[in-house]
Design a protein around this motif. Structure first.
Motif, short mmCIF file in Angstrom:
data_model
loop_
_atom_site.label_atom_id
_atom_site.label_comp_id
_atom_site.label_asym_id
_atom_site.label_seq_id
_atom_site.Cartn_x
_atom_site.Cartn_y
_atom_site.Cartn_z
N LEU A 160 10.92 9.16 4.35
CA LEU A 160 9.51 8.78 4.44
C LEU A 160 8.92 8.47 3.08
N LEU A 161 9.43 9.10 2.02
CA LEU A 161 8.95 8.84 0.67
C LEU A 161 9.54 7.58 0.06
N ASP A 162 10.58 7.07 0.67
CA ASP A 162 11.25 5.88 0.16
C ASP A 162 10.67 4.64 0.85
N PRO A 163 10.00 3.74 0.12
CA PRO A 163 9.42 2.56 0.76
C PRO A 163 10.46 1.65 1.40
N GLU A 164 11.72 1.80 0.99
CA GLU A 164 12.81 1.03 1.60
C GLU A 164 13.67 1.91 2.51
#
Length: 418
Positions: free
Chosen positions: A74-78
């Motif tokens: 969820l913290l990774d935009p990808e």
């Protein structure tokens, strides 16, 4: 057999792979059937699925291994899972059910329900393909699950152990032997697990068209139209109403409209917690590499399948509802990740696609008579496994409609379990 209550045809709502398989099955059992969809057959999620007969992918999405990785994703935009913030308030009731499905005792029940369907897949799929002259559309090769190192392999070990518990065949392959199987793979891929039963369809959209053509040859009818609602009388279902004003007399209807089925069930006073997992793919027609097997890289959350005349790169989950526009950055991320496994992959002659997978919070489909309206049946919520479960769903629905005993206990798939 139950008494037929009227001469009006059975109406199958939804002309994707599940609806087309059901319509074909009912028609060949001698039941006059009408297949209706607001779009042309196969133009929804069935157009762009990953072409996989994924008999190893029945585990509930809400399980401890997934929750452990969720914060990072969820913290990774990808990352492989994306929630559109504006949609979160509407999603919360579904998400709370998703959380409840992760209880260890519940996970075991859900695994068993999914495994029971997967155990039947080829018993039902092979005869269906043979009946429509499409046996050659099923590949012989399986799927390779990729791991860069032992750390990635151990992280996926719980998945493999569940499969072992259900007796699903697999083979661990390493090093040079892996490159012998698929020379295009990157040297950094240190290990793979071959799942020989996870075969592929050479063109899933074409398969829907062949089912509809076979249905038509048997005397079935196909119409375009968007269902607006239903009318009932003392005997149950009476009329299917369309948005263009048409009224179809119908004593029996199968609701198989994928992610839109929840809106229809609500019209019958039978809401279900059905959401859409928006999935993306890029179809590459000049990839510069060839593959015999489909590929999954669990740690990178993407899949590559040789299908529809090229390579299809897909995956990811976006929770944003039925009406938000696509975000094709998701598709581009998947191609970038695929190049990590296939360093010579060329993204030439490409097309991008987004579709709506029908997702229930416990990952188990609804294949069930209505609990409230006589003559109504549901076939939805197949998630990532619509193609995988389609023939078995058609067999079960065919048995329910014609009064035959289904080939397995259908209680885990009932509409009123929520």
């Amino acid at each position: 057999m139950p008494e037929r209550r009227a001469l009006s045809p059975i109406v199958v709502i939804g002309a994707g792979i599940v609806g087309a398989a059901i319509a074909f099955e009912l028609q060949r059992r001698g039941r006059d059937t009408l297949l209706i969809d607001r779009d042309a057959p196969g133009k929804g999620a069935s157009f762009g699925n990953m072409a996989s007969i994924a008999v190893t992918e029945f585990m509930p999405a809400s399980r401890p291994g997934v929750w452990a990785q969720m914060p990072k994703w969820l913290l990774d935009p990808e990352g492989p899972v994306r929630f559109r913030p504006s949609y979160m308030p509407r999603l919360m009731p579904w998400f709370l059910r998703f959380l409840a499905a992760s209880r260890p005792s519940k996970v075991k029940q859900l695994e068993a329900a999914g495994a029971a369907l997967c155990a039947r897949v080829y018993d039902d799929l092979l005869p269906m393909l043979h009946a429509i002259g499409a046996s050659n559309m099923l590949t012989l090769e399986g799927c390779l699950s990729l791991y860069a190192d032992e750390t990635e392999f151990r992280a996926d070990r719980d998945h493999i152990e569940v499969l072992e518990g259900f007796g699903i065949a697999h083979e661990v392959i390493g090093g040079n032997l892996l490159r012998d199987l698929e020379p295009a793979l990157a040297a950094k891929i240190g290990k793979a697990v071959l799942f020989p039963q996870n075969r592929s369809i050479t063109d899933p959209y074409r398969l829907v068209l062949l089912l509809v053509e076979a249905f038509d040859r048997l005397g079935g009818k196909v119409e375009r139209g968007e269902v607006a609602g239903f009318e009932r009388d003392a005997d149950g279902l009476a009329v299917v109403r369309l948005k263009d004003g048409r009224r179809l007399a119908a004593r029996e209807a199968i609701l198989a409209a994928g992610a839109w089925t929840g809106r229809l069930s609500a019209e019958l006073g039978e809401p279900m917690p059905l959401e859409t997992e928006r999935g993306y793919h890029t179809q590459i027609m000049a990839p510069g590499v060839s593959l015999k097997h489909s590929l999954i890289w669990p740690a990178r959350a993407f899949m590559v399948t040789p299908t529809a005349g090229g390579l299809r790169v897909g995956g990811t989950v976006e929770m944003a509802g039925l009406d938000a526009p696509p975000d094709y950055r998701r598709a581009k991320v998947l191609v970038k990740r695929a190049k990590g496994a296939l360093p010579d992959l060329q993204a030439a002659e490409t097309s991008e696609w987004m579709g709506h997978r029908p997702a229930l919070p416990d990952t188990v489909p609804v294949i069930s008579p209505s609990a409230k309206t006589k003559g109504v049946y549901y076939a939805t919520g197949h998630g990532h496994l619509g193609l995988t479960y389609a023939a078995t769903t058609a067999r079960i629905v065919g048995d329910l409609v014609t009064g035959q005993p289904p080939p397995l206990d259908i209680r885990p798939y009932r509409i009123d379990r929520f």
